[in-house]
Every structure is written in C-alpha cells, then in structure tokens.
Design an enzyme around this catalytic site. Sequence first.
Site: not given
Length: 607
Positions: A200, A204, A382, A385, A523, A527
């Site tokens: 996280q 961000h 992404y 949660h 992903g 990445s």
Amino acid sequence: MRWLCCALPPVAMLLLLLSLSASPGTSSPVNPCCYFPCQHKGVCVRVGTEGYECDCTRTGYFGTNCTSPEFWMRLRDALKPSPAFYHFILTHFRWFWNIINNTFIRDTLMRLVLTVRANLVPSPPTYNSDYGYISWEAYANVSYFTRVLPPVPSDCPTPMGTKGPLQLPDAELVAEEFFLRRTFRPDPQGTNLMFAFFAQHFTHQFFKTSGKMGHGFTRALGHGVDLGHLYGDNLERQHQLRLFRDGKLKYQMVKGEMYPPTVLEAPVHMIYPKHIPPEEQLAVGQEVFGLLPGLMMYATIWLREHNRVCDLLKEEHPTWDDEQLFQTTRLILIGETIKIVIEDYVQHLSGYYLQLKFDPELLFGAQFQYRNRIAVEFNQLYHWHPLMPDSFKIQSEEYNYDQFVYNTTMLKDYGVEALVEAFSKQRAGQIGGVPNIHKKILRVAIGVIEESRLLRLQSFNEYRKRFGMKPYRSFQELTGEEEQAARLEELYGDVDAVEFYPGLLVEKSNPSSIFGESMVEIGAPFSLKGLLGNPICSPEYWKPSTFGGATGFELVNTASLQKLVCLNVKRCPYVAFRVPDDNGEEASAEPSGGSSSSGKKGPSTEL
Ligand SMILES: *[C@@H]1O[C@H](CO)[C@@H](O)[C@H](O)[C@H]1NC(C)=O
Ligand SMILES: *[C@@H]1O[C@H](CO)[C@@H](O)[C@H](O)[C@H]1NC(C)=O
Ligand SMILES: *[C@@H]1O[C@H](CO)[C@@H](O)[C@H](O)[C@H]1NC(C)=O
Ligand SMILES: *[C@@H]1O[C@H](CO)[C@@H](O)[C@H](O)[C@H]1NC(C)=O
C-alpha cells in the site's frame, strides 16, 4: 410519451418498437470494432461506415482478423509452454533451483523473465481513456494514466462491446456476492501485514487518481518509482518537507526516536479527520498516509533511512551542499526501493524458487526503453484489499478498524520495532479465488468496478488474450467450481462479458497461491517494466558516481527489507514479508463489530 402512442398509427408504432428492440445491425450499423475482431494485438480501425481493418503489422500473424500465423509464429505457438506450466516449474523442485541459483543460468533466466514480461507493455505508451487510437496528445499529456487496451468504443451495443447484458449488474451486488468476506481466509503463501502495508505504501507513490481532473487522470506525474510518497509529488511540497541542512528531511524526536514532523513544522496538506488537531497530524510526502499506522510506520522508516544516508554521504563528501546531498540520497533510496521490491517483495509474492535478482546490467544487451507510464489497468488490478485482516493484533491487544484507522497515537505508543514485529507475525488474507474483502473496506472495491465502467475497460477475457493467455470458455473454467460460476453466469450471461477486476478476483487461484494466473501474468509485466524502466537502471545512470561513489552504490546493491528496518531501530525485531514458519495458525476472528463505515476515504485516493 403518452401523446406519441396515440398520435402514431399502430403500424408506425409497431415499426418503432421493432427498431428499438431489433438486434443492432438491422437498424444503424454496429461499429465492427465492437466485436473486437482483431486477434494477437492487431489494431482495429474503422473504415467507411460498416467496414474495419485489422492492422497486423509485426504481430506475427496475418489475415482479416490477424488469425493466420506466419511460419515462425506457428513454430513458437507450438513450442511455447503455457503460463501454468512454467509457473509449476518455477514453484517446484527446490533442489533443482538451489543448483540453478548459483550458476550463470540464474542470470539467463532472470533476463528472460524481465524481457518477456516487460515486452508485453507498450513503450512508448499508446492509448488512454480519451484516446483509443495513437495520438500525440495521449503521448504527451502525462496527466493521463495510460492504458494497454483502448476503451470499448462508446457506440457499442453493450458495455463490453457486443457480449453480455445491455446493463451490467449492479456493482454493489457484484461486490457483495463475490468479494465480501464471510470468514477470513489466510493467504496460503504466508503473506503478512508487513507485506500488505508495504504494498500500500509503495504503490501510492504512483497510484494517485486526480480528484480534480477525475478518473483516468493522475497527480503522480513521475509515473513510477520516484519516491513521491516520501518527497511529495511537486517541488513546493518537497521544499516544505526538507530541512535544507545536510540534505535532510524535517523530523521530530519523540522519546529519543525520529518521526515525521507535524503539519505545524512542515505545513503541507494532509488528509485527516477534522477532530484531529494539527499537532497530532504528521507531515509526509503522500497526503493520505495518516490513514493507517502501518503506512505511517513505513513513512517513518524511510524518513530515518533518508536522514541516515545523508549522514553517510556527508561524511564522504564534506564539500557537497544541501541540494546535492538531498538529490543523491533520493537516488540511493530509489535504488534501495527497487532492490527490495524485486528481491524481497516480488520474490515472496511470486513463490518462485528461482532466486530473483535486481541487476540492471542484465538488460544492457537487450532492446529496452528506460521510460514508464502508469496504466489504469495496473491501478485497477492492484486493489489487493483482501489482504486486510479482520482486526489488527499488536502484542497482547487486538484493534478493530475503528480503533486502527486514523489512529495517530499508535505509532508513537508502540514504536516502530513493536509494529514491525506485530505486522510481520500477523497473516494477511488471500487475494484471489475466494470472497475475502472485509466489509469495512468493501466500498473501495465497489468504487473500482464503477471506475472501470466509467472508463469503459474491456472485458477480462480481452485482457487475458492481450497478455498471452487463452480466454476462458466457461464460467466454470474461470472459477474452478460450480456455485459462483452459476451466479456469475446469471449476472453476466456470457463469460466474455466478465469485467476486468471481478475476473481477477473470482479467478481460481493457483495451487496454494495468493491469487490466480491472470493477476500474475498481467501484473508482473507492469511491475517489472515500472521497476527496470526507471532511469537509474539505464547505462548512463547505473554507475557508482550517480550514487555518490562506491559507498552509495553498495547501499543500493545490498539493500534488503531486513536492513532497511534494522539499521533504523534500536532493537532488531522479526521482520519479513511472510509470517514465521511456526506461526501457521490464525484464529479466524469474527468481523469486528460496529456499524458499517462511512466514507473515511479522503478525496481521490484509492486506499
Ligand atoms: C473476423 O472477425 C469477425 C468478427 O468476429 C467475424 O465475423 C469474421 O467472420 C472474421 N473473419 C475471418 C476471415 O475470420
Ligand atoms: C491534459 O489533458 C487534460 C484533459 O484534456 C487537460 O485538462 C490538461 O490541461 C492537459 N494537460 C496538459 C499539460 O496539457
Ligand atoms: C537459491 O540458492 C541459495 C544458495 O543455495 C539459497 O540460499 C536460496 O534459498 C535459494 N533461493 C531460493 C529462492 O530457493
Ligand atoms: C489508538 O491506539 C491506542 C494504542 O496505541 C489505543 O489505546 C487507542 O484507544 C486507539 N485510539 C482510538 C481512537 O481507538
């Protein structure tokens, strides 16, 4: 409406009804690109009113729909192992990989992983949410997130093109049926909260949907690992956070330990509830990090690391001014971040026995573009949660969401060591293949679905094809079971109409894995391209002098999660991205009580 029905003769009325309900095509021609006819990355261009052309250039295929393979492509298709096959090899036969690990084959394979994956991401970037065709505006305007597949044309008969219902199922219903956690499912790979908060915190810096400009736009104009979450996403904010002495960032000392300054000392905008006084609001690069103690813990660790590296550099370069110490330290921290993400974070996530390696030189002989643009699809996928647990266990205490969220005292109450230890020992949830999102954060997932509709994202199966996988032919094949498959079929009608994010979460997970094939195959390219596409990895930058000499270069080349933490605390705790081996247990705590959460989210964040 009423006068219309009476004013029109019955025959005309009938015709009107027919033309409204008739299958598209009998009235005005359907945009043929809505059928997504072009295979193998061919580009669909509308020609005339009813025609289309597939541009198959350099796809290795030819024909109307780019379906006929050229000779070499036919050979490659015949020999290429499926993703499931090489995933199996890479996650089994430990003895074999222990040998490979120590040979040149490790480098060869790592190079292969990097080039094959990164080649799936177009560079320079192509489309965005307003431009489904190559354009200068899409290239030059970096306020847009890019996207790998163009939006579904807005004149298509259904939201997914031609397949599926005219109106997609209610997003809330989808989330409640397929995402909402009934009982906590721990991740079989042993992923912990230390990993979850790292994910996280790290992401961000580049996932910052613009509140002002709206969906499809970003405020993180660095489009990658620029550490904007430490230094702010603009120069003004950076200057407020800097001490302007020895390259350092502002800080405060509490009980002999370094923490971020308050917003009184570093006046930058931070998102906190109104009731929290400014002397308790901490100021860091990312405005939303007050949300969770786990995020502020990482912000604190990186702040300490920055100031620690400044001291080391200053010792070697006493003549350097504040600016050069700051700038060089920033590059060192970018390097450390990429090293940790590849060798600790991705290594854990992949479950591979091949020991991954961060070594930009692996790509110096290959064709590779040192640039990156963050894609909306990467942002969508992404949203992990399900990682979040039912409650947060720290030492002998257990905190529910209401006690944890925006808790500004917890970090200083316990200190970094205790939080690292607690988060490293608590297991996170499995992400894919099982409904596992806590009810308190379900609304975030609903927001993801709603965004994807606004942005007209193509279907899950179209993305599978784009990233080299076979589309699922049935709902059972997608979920690997019957019950959810049947419900999905009721709602979506056609497996080709399943949406991107729901598809990723309901897809059956790989055996004993945190998520399924598509999350890995889609992903990983984003990445790895983002990590190796960083300018510090280019031949011009990747040398000791960029990092202030051999000492700084060594810091980058030996960075690890363990060192990051333990060089910045007094007592080195258990620190890892997985729970310790003797910690397989997980009392599946009942969901914490309390009424459903209100919009705790700050404007324009995707936390
Ligand atoms: C190309 O695709 C379209 C739409 O899917 C289909 O109707 C058509 O038959 C295909 N043409 C060929 C030559 O395969
Ligand atoms: C990028 O595009 C948006 C939407 O058209 C526009 O508002 C913005 O000014 C553009 N940014 C630049 C730097 O041109
Ligand atoms: C690779 O080999 C080294 C040395 O044998 C070993 O320490 C390491 O655990 C191996 N890596 C993996 C991921 O198995
Ligand atoms: C915040 O965490 C502390 C423990 O560090 C706890 O005592 C306190 O009750 C929490 N605050 C809220 C508002 O729940």
